[in-house]
Design an enzyme around this catalytic site. Structure first.
Site, PDB file in Angstrom:
ATOM      1  N   ASN A 165      57.729  64.895  68.272  1.00  0.00           N
ATOM      2  CA  ASN A 165      57.413  64.407  66.923  1.00  0.00           C
ATOM      3  C   ASN A 165      55.943  64.702  66.668  1.00  0.00           C
ATOM      4  OD1 ASN A 165      56.894  62.999  64.603  1.00  0.00           O
ATOM      5  ND2 ASN A 165      57.271  60.964  65.468  1.00  0.00           N
ATOM      6  N   LYS A 173      54.357  64.278  64.020  1.00  0.00           N
ATOM      7  CA  LYS A 173      53.766  63.361  63.026  1.00  0.00           C
ATOM      8  C   LYS A 173      52.988  64.188  61.989  1.00  0.00           C
ATOM      9  CE  LYS A 173      53.934  59.756  66.456  1.00  0.00           C
ATOM     10  NZ  LYS A 173      53.437  58.493  66.974  1.00  0.00           N
ATOM     11  N   HIS A 218      61.246  55.568  62.185  1.00  0.00           N
ATOM     12  CA  HIS A 218      60.113  55.503  63.108  1.00  0.00           C
ATOM     13  C   HIS A 218      59.257  54.285  62.750  1.00  0.00           C
ATOM     14  CE1 HIS A 218      56.390  56.490  65.136  1.00  0.00           C
ATOM     15  NE2 HIS A 218      57.107  57.296  65.903  1.00  0.00           N
ATOM     16  N   GLU A 233      56.236  53.926  62.417  1.00  0.00           N
ATOM     17  CA  GLU A 233      55.186  54.199  61.420  1.00  0.00           C
ATOM     18  C   GLU A 233      55.764  54.191  60.010  1.00  0.00           C
ATOM     19  OE1 GLU A 233      53.751  57.701  63.427  1.00  0.00           O
ATOM     20  OE2 GLU A 233      53.111  56.395  65.064  1.00  0.00           O
ATOM     21  N   GLU A 248      61.420  52.966  71.029  1.00  0.00           N
ATOM     22  CA  GLU A 248      59.972  53.169  71.043  1.00  0.00           C
ATOM     23  C   GLU A 248      59.270  51.831  70.832  1.00  0.00           C
ATOM     24  OE1 GLU A 248      58.844  57.469  69.961  1.00  0.00           O
ATOM     25  OE2 GLU A 248      59.002  56.378  68.090  1.00  0.00           O
ATOM     26  N   GLY A 298      51.102  55.845  71.145  1.00  0.00           N
ATOM     27  CA  GLY A 298      49.729  56.337  70.994  1.00  0.00           C
ATOM     28  C   GLY A 298      48.679  55.489  71.694  1.00  0.00           C
ATOM     29  N   SER A 315      53.872  57.033  74.476  1.00  0.00           N
ATOM     30  CA  SER A 315      52.926  57.469  75.512  1.00  0.00           C
ATOM     31  C   SER A 315      53.582  58.231  76.668  1.00  0.00           C
ATOM     32  CB  SER A 315      52.118  56.275  76.044  1.00  0.00           C
ATOM     33  OG  SER A 315      51.333  55.710  75.008  1.00  0.00           O
TER      34      SER A 315
HETATM   35  P1  13P Z   1      53.032  59.074  71.473  1.00  0.00           P
HETATM   36  O1  13P Z   1      53.839  59.904  72.445  1.00  0.00           O
HETATM   37  O2  13P Z   1      51.851  59.790  70.909  1.00  0.00           O
HETATM   38  O3  13P Z   1      52.720  57.719  72.048  1.00  0.00           O
HETATM   39  O4  13P Z   1      53.999  58.809  70.215  1.00  0.00           O
HETATM   40  C1  13P Z   1      55.283  58.361  70.430  1.00  0.00           C
HETATM   41  C2  13P Z   1      56.019  58.450  69.154  1.00  0.00           C
HETATM   42  O5  13P Z   1      55.787  57.703  68.236  1.00  0.00           O
HETATM   43  C3  13P Z   1      57.044  59.510  69.030  1.00  0.00           C
HETATM   44  O6  13P Z   1      57.836  59.308  67.912  1.00  0.00           O
END
Ligand code: 13P
Length: 249
Positions: A11, A13, A97, A99, A167, A173, A211
């Site tokens: 992803n 983002k 997600h 976010e 997640e 992150g 992560s």
């Molecule tokens: P990270 O791997 O950067 O922690 O992000 C995970 C994520 O949100 C994947 O959708």
């Protein structure tokens, strides 16, 4: 035991300009030389979906999107429908997600509607769930995630191809991850719920996200009931993403 084909999905983002396309191409070229047993998908920003899909056509790497609108077309300024994403070459789509849930106020009902939209458009949904840190600290992680699943996964998914991604919000992150035991417990609970609700629930991949990096991928990807990973930051560079894919085998 039903065997589940693993999926490693990246992803990106809101990261990547034109010069990022080479990373996806590098991943595909490396995998072509030594084809993996696992499925691999890259979900770039919407604006790059078409260009990357063209470059990755006839490779094993699938291209996905990170969100879609619930309707096929209409007066929805700035939005993109599943039909448009499919037309551009996407075959999977991330939905719900954290976010999107927090920054765009998408609740379980919105997520469920988008899952139906994805199925209508011929896209395989990767449906995300996960608890916040306060939930985990209060011992409510399983309860919160079960509630999200019950309300985010419409019954129209029965018999269809779909993926669930667990997640934990606090692991995204941050460099933090749950213990392997915590991951296994959550994935087992998700598996039980999928088996209970869907005739094909035992065969649906359950991904872990938050992560994941080359250094922890091996352990996480060989934890019970973990059928792959949804990778954020470490999917942006082929040199980080490839070892994660290889760790899944
Ligand atoms: P990270 O791997 O950067 O922690 O992000 C995970 C994520 O949100 C994947 O959708």
């Amino acid at each position: 035991m039903v065997s589940v084909r693993k999926l490693i999905a990246g992803n990106w983002k809101m990261n990547g300009l034109s010069n990022q396309i080479v990373e996806a191409v590098t991943v595909a070229e490396d995998l072509a030389r030594n084809p993996p047993k696992v499925r691999v998908a890259i979900c770039p920003p919407t604006i790059l979906v078409h260009r990357i899909a063209e470059r990755l056509a006839r490779t094993i790497v699938e291209v996905g999107a990170q969100d879609l609108h619930g309707e096929a077309a209409g007066a929805f300024t700035g939005d993109t429908s599943g039909e448009m994403l499919h037309d551009a070459g996407a075959r999977v789509v991330i939905i719900g997600h954290s976010e999107r849930r927090s920054l765009h106020y998408e609740d379980d009902a919105v997520v469920s509607g988008k899952v139906n939209a994805a199925l209508r458009a011929g896209l395989e949904p990767i449906i995300c769930v996960g608890e916040r840190l306060d939930h985990r600290e209060a011992g409510q992680a399983l309860e919160v995630v079960s509630h999200q699943l019950m309300h985010s996964l419409p019954m129209s998914l029965d018999g269809r191809a779909f993926v669930v991604a667990y997640e934990p919000v606090w692991a995204i992150g941050t460099g933090l991850t749950p213990t392997l035991e915590e991951i296994a417990n959550m994935h087992r609970a998700i598996r039980d719920l999928l088996v209970e609700r869907f005739s094909n629930g035992a065969a649906r991949p359950i991904l872990y996200g938050g992560s994941v990096k080359p250094s922890n991928a091996q352990d996480i990807l060989h934890t019970q009931d973990v059928d792959g990973a949804l990778v954020g930051g470490a999917s942006l560079l082929a040199k980080d993403f490839l070892p994660i894919i290889r760790a899944a085998e």
